[in-house]
Design a protein around this motif. Structure first.
Motif, PDB file in Angstrom:
ATOM      1  N   TRP A  24       0.828  -1.210   0.000  1.00  0.00           N
ATOM      2  CA  TRP A  24       0.000   0.000   0.000  1.00  0.00           C
ATOM      3  C   TRP A  24       0.856   1.251   0.000  1.00  0.00           C
ATOM      4  N   THR A  25       1.926   1.239   0.815  1.00  0.00           N
ATOM      5  CA  THR A  25       2.794   2.413   0.900  1.00  0.00           C
ATOM      6  C   THR A  25       3.462   2.675  -0.443  1.00  0.00           C
ATOM      7  N   ILE A  26       3.966   1.625  -1.083  1.00  0.00           N
ATOM      8  CA  ILE A  26       4.634   1.785  -2.368  1.00  0.00           C
ATOM      9  C   ILE A  26       3.642   2.243  -3.429  1.00  0.00           C
ATOM     10  N   SER A  27       2.489   1.583  -3.497  1.00  0.00           N
ATOM     11  CA  SER A  27       1.530   1.934  -4.544  1.00  0.00           C
ATOM     12  C   SER A  27       0.887   3.289  -4.285  1.00  0.00           C
ATOM     13  N   ALA A  28       0.831   3.726  -3.040  1.00  0.00           N
ATOM     14  CA  ALA A  28       0.228   5.024  -2.729  1.00  0.00           C
ATOM     15  C   ALA A  28       1.056   6.165  -3.310  1.00  0.00           C
ATOM     16  N   LYS A  29       2.360   5.950  -3.478  1.00  0.00           N
ATOM     17  CA  LYS A  29       3.217   6.999  -4.012  1.00  0.00           C
ATOM     18  C   LYS A  29       2.995   7.185  -5.507  1.00  0.00           C
ATOM     19  N   GLU A  30       2.540   6.150  -6.189  1.00  0.00           N
ATOM     20  CA  GLU A  30       2.255   6.239  -7.612  1.00  0.00           C
ATOM     21  C   GLU A  30       0.868   6.846  -7.776  1.00  0.00           C
ATOM     22  N   GLN A  31       0.776   7.938  -8.517  1.00  0.00           N
ATOM     23  CA  GLN A  31      -0.504   8.610  -8.709  1.00  0.00           C
ATOM     24  C   GLN A  31      -0.957   8.470 -10.155  1.00  0.00           C
ATOM     25  N   LEU A  32      -2.253   8.316 -10.335  1.00  0.00           N
ATOM     26  CA  LEU A  32      -2.831   8.272 -11.675  1.00  0.00           C
ATOM     27  C   LEU A  32      -3.406   9.639 -11.998  1.00  0.00           C
ATOM     28  N   SER A  33      -3.595   9.917 -13.263  1.00  0.00           N
ATOM     29  CA  SER A  33      -4.204  11.185 -13.672  1.00  0.00           C
ATOM     30  C   SER A  33      -5.680  11.173 -13.287  1.00  0.00           C
ATOM     31  N   SER A  34      -6.278  12.356 -13.223  1.00  0.00           N
ATOM     32  CA  SER A  34      -7.699  12.423 -12.852  1.00  0.00           C
ATOM     33  C   SER A  34      -8.562  11.693 -13.875  1.00  0.00           C
ATOM     34  N   LYS A  35      -8.177  11.715 -15.139  1.00  0.00           N
ATOM     35  CA  LYS A  35      -8.932  11.004 -16.184  1.00  0.00           C
ATOM     36  C   LYS A  35      -8.834   9.491 -15.961  1.00  0.00           C
ATOM     37  N   GLU A  36      -7.630   8.994 -15.666  1.00  0.00           N
ATOM     38  CA  GLU A  36      -7.457   7.560 -15.404  1.00  0.00           C
ATOM     39  C   GLU A  36      -8.270   7.139 -14.176  1.00  0.00           C
ATOM     40  N   CYS A  37      -8.253   7.978 -13.151  1.00  0.00           N
ATOM     41  CA  CYS A  37      -9.017   7.676 -11.937  1.00  0.00           C
ATOM     42  C   CYS A  37     -10.513   7.655 -12.224  1.00  0.00           C
ATOM     43  N   GLU A  38     -10.977   8.621 -13.004  1.00  0.00           N
ATOM     44  CA  GLU A  38     -12.388   8.674 -13.355  1.00  0.00           C
ATOM     45  C   GLU A  38     -12.783   7.435 -14.155  1.00  0.00           C
ATOM     46  N   ASP A  39     -11.909   6.998 -15.075  1.00  0.00           N
ATOM     47  CA  ASP A  39     -12.174   5.790 -15.862  1.00  0.00           C
ATOM     48  C   ASP A  39     -12.276   4.555 -14.975  1.00  0.00           C
ATOM     49  N   LEU A  40     -11.533   4.565 -13.861  1.00  0.00           N
ATOM     50  CA  LEU A  40     -11.579   3.444 -12.910  1.00  0.00           C
ATOM     51  C   LEU A  40     -12.770   3.544 -11.956  1.00  0.00           C
ATOM     52  N   GLY A  41     -13.476   4.677 -11.988  1.00  0.00           N
ATOM     53  CA  GLY A  41     -14.635   4.857 -11.123  1.00  0.00           C
ATOM     54  C   GLY A  41     -14.340   5.646  -9.865  1.00  0.00           C
ATOM     55  N   PHE A  42     -13.139   6.187  -9.752  1.00  0.00           N
ATOM     56  CA  PHE A  42     -12.782   6.998  -8.586  1.00  0.00           C
ATOM     57  C   PHE A  42     -12.878   8.459  -8.972  1.00  0.00           C
TER      58      PHE A  42
END
Length: 165
Positions: A24-42
């Motif tokens: 979780w700590t490692i993956s939390a540092k990697e950020q997705l773009s707002s468009k990618e997040c929206e596509d994932l439902g976030f």
């Protein structure tokens, strides 16, 4: 022998928790773009603590990892300082009848925010697209269930006032 076995099970469980926390700590540092997040439902202002709560109820590590890549830091200080140069309030004109709070904001409050534009897009759920100084999309926030006063307060806090011309 049974005592040694139960200690080994407890130790294995502790190791799994530590591995998950590290992941979780490692993956939390990697950020997705707002468009990618929206596509994932976030969409919206998901806090990282919400992702950790999600992990307690949903055992899908990929989902939790994606959530952590799209969440905002819980720090009050970091969230309160973020402001935007403008916003686009996007909504479907045909669906406006279902969102009287948003209609009220558009009709009676929007003129207080010259840098906020209303965009009517067919079948779009109500959302705010927050813009940086260059007019680039920085964040998308679903506002389906927002009250008019919450929308007004959010705009006052997050949209930089434009200088009077």
């Amino acid at each position: 022998m049974a005592g040694a076995w139960s200690k080994m099970v407890v130790l294995s469980a502790k190791m799994m928790v530590m591995i998950l926390m590290l992941t979780w700590t490692i993956s939390a540092k990697e950020q997705l773009s707002s468009k990618e997040c929206e596509d994932l439902g976030f969409t919206g202002l998901a806090l990282c603590s919400d992702c950790h709560s999600l992990s307690e109820y949903v055992k899908d590590q990929e989902l939790v990892s994606d959530c952590l890549k799209c969440c905002a830091d819980d720090s009050e200080d970091s969230m309160s300082k973020v402001t935007y140069s403008g916003a686009i309030l996007e909504v479907c004109m045909r669906k406006l009848v279902f969102y009287p709070e948003i209609v009220g904001f558009i009709e009676e409050e929007k003129e207080k925010f010259p840098s906020v534009k209303v965009q009517y897009i067919f079948n779009s759920p109500p959302k705010l697209i927050m813009l940086d100084e260059d007019g680039e999309h920085k964040e998308t926030i679903r506002i389906d269930n927002w009250k008019r006063e919450h929308l007004l307060q959010y705009m006052r806090e997050k949209v930089k006032p434009t200088s009077a011309s």
